[in-house]
Design an enzyme around this catalytic site. Structure first.
Site, PDB file in Angstrom:
ATOM      1  N   ASP A 376      45.169  19.531  47.655  1.00 10.62           N
ATOM      2  CA  ASP A 376      45.406  18.251  48.312  1.00 10.62           C
ATOM      3  C   ASP A 376      46.877  18.363  49.182  1.00 10.62           C
ATOM      4  O   ASP A 376      47.112  17.570  49.886  1.00 10.62           O
ATOM      5  CB  ASP A 376      45.288  16.768  47.484  1.00 10.62           C
ATOM      6  CG  ASP A 376      43.878  16.719  47.499  1.00 10.62           C
ATOM      7  OD1 ASP A 376      42.778  17.205  48.205  1.00 10.62           O
ATOM      8  OD2 ASP A 376      43.457  16.243  46.234  1.00 10.62           O
ATOM      9  N   TYR A 461      38.477  10.848  47.840  1.00 11.71           N
ATOM     10  CA  TYR A 461      38.743  10.321  46.591  1.00 11.71           C
ATOM     11  C   TYR A 461      40.136   9.732  46.767  1.00 11.71           C
ATOM     12  O   TYR A 461      40.978   9.820  47.668  1.00 11.71           O
ATOM     13  CB  TYR A 461      38.991  11.771  45.658  1.00 11.71           C
ATOM     14  CG  TYR A 461      37.847  11.794  44.750  1.00 11.71           C
ATOM     15  CD1 TYR A 461      37.833  10.622  43.757  1.00 11.71           C
ATOM     16  CD2 TYR A 461      37.250  12.653  44.695  1.00 11.71           C
ATOM     17  CE1 TYR A 461      36.881  11.070  42.667  1.00 11.71           C
ATOM     18  CE2 TYR A 461      36.169  12.844  43.665  1.00 11.71           C
ATOM     19  CZ  TYR A 461      36.014  12.041  42.683  1.00 11.71           C
ATOM     20  OH  TYR A 461      35.217  12.240  41.929  1.00 11.71           O
ATOM     21  N   GLU A 631      62.905  28.335  42.747  1.00 12.40           N
ATOM     22  CA  GLU A 631      61.716  27.934  42.261  1.00 12.40           C
ATOM     23  C   GLU A 631      61.293  26.522  42.152  1.00 12.40           C
ATOM     24  O   GLU A 631      61.215  25.810  41.265  1.00 12.40           O
ATOM     25  CB  GLU A 631      61.081  28.820  40.712  1.00 12.40           C
ATOM     26  CG  GLU A 631      61.272  30.103  40.746  1.00 12.40           C
ATOM     27  CD  GLU A 631      61.239  30.603  39.419  1.00 12.40           C
ATOM     28  OE1 GLU A 631      61.069  31.603  39.377  1.00 12.40           O
ATOM     29  OE2 GLU A 631      61.425  29.949  38.394  1.00 12.40           O
ATOM     30  N   HIS A 674      34.333  16.242  35.811  1.00 13.71           N
ATOM     31  CA  HIS A 674      33.900  14.751  36.371  1.00 13.71           C
ATOM     32  C   HIS A 674      32.354  15.568  36.880  1.00 13.71           C
ATOM     33  O   HIS A 674      32.097  16.240  37.560  1.00 13.71           O
ATOM     34  CB  HIS A 674      34.461  14.282  37.459  1.00 13.71           C
ATOM     35  CG  HIS A 674      33.659  13.191  37.935  1.00 13.71           C
ATOM     36  ND1 HIS A 674      34.185  12.549  39.096  1.00 13.71           N
ATOM     37  CD2 HIS A 674      32.569  12.450  37.284  1.00 13.71           C
ATOM     38  CE1 HIS A 674      33.368  11.318  39.278  1.00 13.71           C
ATOM     39  NE2 HIS A 674      32.669  11.149  38.132  1.00 13.71           N
TER      40      HIS A 674
END
Length: 753
Positions: A376, A461, A631, A674
């Site tokens: 996402d 979502y 990083e 889920h």
């Protein structure tokens, strides 16, 4: 004057007197408005937190104007740019290096230069590429430097760029043209000519580096409700890798378990009568599966939380203070909420606490569902954190803050009221004791918590991101998932991959895995990692030596290397795991903060998968590494569209370096499996669908710091508990005898769509 007139006047006079009496009585019964006291004057940091502040709209605009003037190449505004154009994809804050920030915050050094990170897509070049520039100083930029190669170790290949809104629009136009080649099939299967069907993207887009082939799932589109539960059984594979939109092609068609070369082939088989068609009615808005329209009229209002004497926290710019807590907050358009310089009682506990990524990985017997692994961050977790609904998403009286971003446009956009801050009474004691032995007394403290919340809507979502700060010195991080499930058309052995939730709808199984970065600085930057757990030892009782006692004892271990501190997902984790300082508390224990994870994660993608390295952070529920400026994040927005050659590979961070007395970072994965079921319609509920972690003081203090709270309650059997001077709870009846001032309800969340 006639008697009749006198009687009429007398009646009018009596009515007037009655009305006045009613008004007076009503006024006496109306509570006074709450009088807000000044907030505690805790915010003394004099603007230092602005070193972490998100860019202002004016700063974003100045960066855009600077790049347009200085780059020397034609730039097309991203919302209308073709793949073969150059455009500014996004502009965000370039977070300054930690060493520079700490010299400024702690050492009296110069304020770090304020800079922006600009991402550009260069499609109109001999070798199309993605380039990242640092632009500064703000507010008036005069320089830019290309950081792409130093940051990533090489050029960013153009096919890795996230899909833009313009690209989706052109894909949709292609699909609509192709659907017109199957008019009789569409009329039979869906009562449609194609124009009332909506497409849903999947990702990643192919099987090897360089691919840009995406399956799109088609649904009935019904105004005013979620289309995600109304698949029509039709899915199409589009090849959109070419820079010329005219060369894009529909590569494959799937319908009800069968694959076709084109929509024309699909139509011919239907006309020939050899295609099995499931005939679906066009859904009606008042009866569609998944409608969220209320079925009953509103009832009486529920309980309302308010502050009778005003807010007990303060918000200034990007800085929050609350009962000893100090937090700088922000929002990355890609990765979402990020907090910096979290202090308690003046001591830094966390330098950075930020969301990194949210993975949703699906299973199905349809091509779109079985190939979906959404990362996402590439879509924009912060960008799609829309306006919060006052009184439902957050308490009505919360503080609401606007967030600004620049993505796929040369003009900044604002998500109004998209982050909220509030004090929450959990209706649970933080601690309490009722003494019924020796002496009789009661002591306790309410669990009041400061909450920072944002909610991201990522296609179907909705993720609720919470960061909570407790009076005990603990930090709680929590995410809840709600919104619509994604679905496939039910056919064949579909229930091997989920549950049937509608006439032709399969709720497809999936996992949600969320990744966080936690740069803890416990009593300074130099920390070590210590674990504690229990074992049993069998000993003879020392008073008779005739009986055996199973005695638990504490097994302590100091972890020395990064490999030891990489704990696989779903493997047993030491019950106590703490970042510890070289310095002891009063009782000669190392001052520490414990990491406590609450998670029900699914299984990580097998390491044999060709794309697993792009999400290799998911191998670990916790990994502790030495902090390195090179990083900064565990993933990249470019990993979604080229997961086979990932731009950032988290697994490479773990190279067995020493982690004793070093600046350390905890990388934490939480999540859950889920399997959608009937009760996920219309929406998945937050109950039971929340995971997260705690950062809890562990010998950091000499006692629970909440003992200093002014909210503490104590009274004994010898005192009058009903006296306000003895028990602050007895003061509530007078202190709260007021009506909260609620601002008028307003919602503008649809304005930027």
């Amino acid at each position: 004057m006639s008697l009749k007139t006198v009687l009429i006047l007398l009646a009018l006079a009596l009515a007037t007197i009655f009305a006045l009496v009613c008004v007076l009585l009503t006024r006496e019964g109306t509570p006074r408005s709450c009088q807000h006291l000044p907030a505690e004057q805790e915010d003394l940091e004099d603007g230092q937190s602005l070193v972490f502040a998100d860019l202002t709209p004016e700063e974003m605009s100045r960066v855009v104007r600077y790049l347009q003037a200085k780059l020397g190449v034609p730039l097309v505004e991203a919302w209308r740019a073709k793949p073969s154009d150059n455009c500014i994809a996004s502009v965000d804050l370039q977070v300054p290096a930690k060493a520079e920030v700490l010299r400024f915050l702690d050492g009296g050094g110069a304020r770090p230069a304020r800079e922006a990170l600009a991402v550009l897509y260069f499609g109109q070049q001999a070798e199309p590429n993605i380039t990242e520039y640092v632009v500064g100083p703000l507010p008036v930029p005069v320089y830019h430097r290309d950081v792409t190669v130093p940051k990533y170790g090489g050029k960013l290949l153009y096919h890795r760029r996230p899909v833009t809104g313009k690209e989706y629009t052109d894909i949709n136009a292609l699909i609509q043209r192709e659907l017109k080649k199957a008019p009789r099939f569409l009329a039979a299967c869906c009562e449609s000519d194609g124009t009332n069907l909506v497409i849903l993207t999947t990702a990643p887009r192919g099987f090897k580096s360089g691919d840009r082939m995406t399956w799109f799932v088609l649904f009935h589109n019904v105004a005013g409700t979620g289309y995600y539960l109304s698949p029509v059984g039709l899915e199409v594979l589009v090849d959109h890798r070419d820079l010329q939109v005219s060369r894009w092609q529909l590569h494959k068609v799937f319908y009800n378990g069968r694959y076709f070369a084109s929509t024309g082939d699909l139509e011919r088989e239907f006309v020939a009568g050899v295609l099995e068609v499931v005939r679906l009615k066009q859904p009606q808005a008042d009866a569609v599966l998944g409608s969220m329209r209320p079925r009953r009229p509103p009832g009486s209002p529920g309980p309302l939380q308010f502050e009778p004497q005003g807010r007990r926290y303060s918000v200034r710019d990007n800085h929050i203070t609350f009962q000893g807590w100090s937090i700088a907050f922000g929002m990355s358009p890609n990765t979402g909420p990020r907090l910096f310089d979290i202090r308690f009682r003046g001591e830094r506990i966390v330098y950075e606490l930020s969301l990194q990524e949210a993975l949703a990985l699906y299973g199905s017997n349809c091509p779109g569902g079985m190939s979906t692994r959404y990362l996402d961050g590439s879509f924009g977790i912060g960008r799609f954190a829309y306006e919060l609904v006052r009184g439902l998403d957050c308490p009505y009286t919360a503080t609401y803050v606007d967030r600004h971003y620049l993505a796929e446009s040369d003009t900044p956009k604002t998500n109004q009221n998209s982050l909220c801050i509030f004090e929450h009474d959990s209706a649970l004691p933080l601690r309490r004791h009722f003494s019924d032995s020796q002496s009789f007394y009661y002591g306790g403290l309410r669990k009041n918590t400061l909450v920072i919340r944002a909610i991201s809507t990522l296609i179907n979502y909705d993720y609720i991101w919470d960061f909570m700060f407790h009076g005990s010195g603990a930090v709680e991080v929590r995410v809840h998932a709600t919104g619509y499930i994604s679905s496939s058309f039910l056919h064949g052995r579909g229930t091997d991959y989920g549950n049937r939730v509608g006439p032709h709808t399969l709720g497809t199984m999936h996992l949600h895995h969320i990744h966080y970065k936690v740069d803890l600085d416990v009593d300074g930057q130099l920390n070590s990692l210590e674990t504690q757990d229990m074992e049993y030892e069998f000993v003879k009782d020392p008073w008779s030596t005739q009986n055996t006692i199973e005695r638990p004892y504490l097994r302590r271990k100091r972890l020395e290397k990064e490999d030891e501190a990489a704990f696989p997902l779903n493997a047993p984790l030491p019950r106590y795991l703490s970042f510890v300082s070289p310095n002891p508390n009063k009782w000669e224990h190392a001052r520490g903060y414990r990491i406590q994870i609450i998670s029900f994660a699914g299984k990580h993608l097998p390491t044999s998968s060709s794309m697993e390295r792009s999400i290799s952070w998911g191998r670990y529920q916790l990994a502790v590494t030495r902090r390195k400026e090179e990083e900064p994040t565990s993933t990249s927005i470019y990993n979604q569209n080229d997961p086979w050659t990932p731009t950032v590979t988290f697994a490479d961070f773990i190279d067995n370096e020493t982690i004793t007395n070093e600046d350390l970072v905890a990388w934490i994965t939480v999540g859950f499996l889920h399997v959608p079921h009937a009760e996920d319609v219309p929406n998945t509920v937050t109950v039971g669908n929340g995971v997260g972690f705690f950062l809890r003081p562990y010998n950091y203090f000499n006692e629970d710091p909440s003992v200093d709270s002014s909210d503490s309650v104590y009274f004994s059997s010898e005192q009058d508990a009903g006296a306000c001077g003895v028990n602050p709870l007895a003061c509530l009846s007078s202190a709260t005898a007021c009506a909260p001032h609620l601002p008028p309800f307003h919602f503008g969340g649809f304005l930027n769509l």
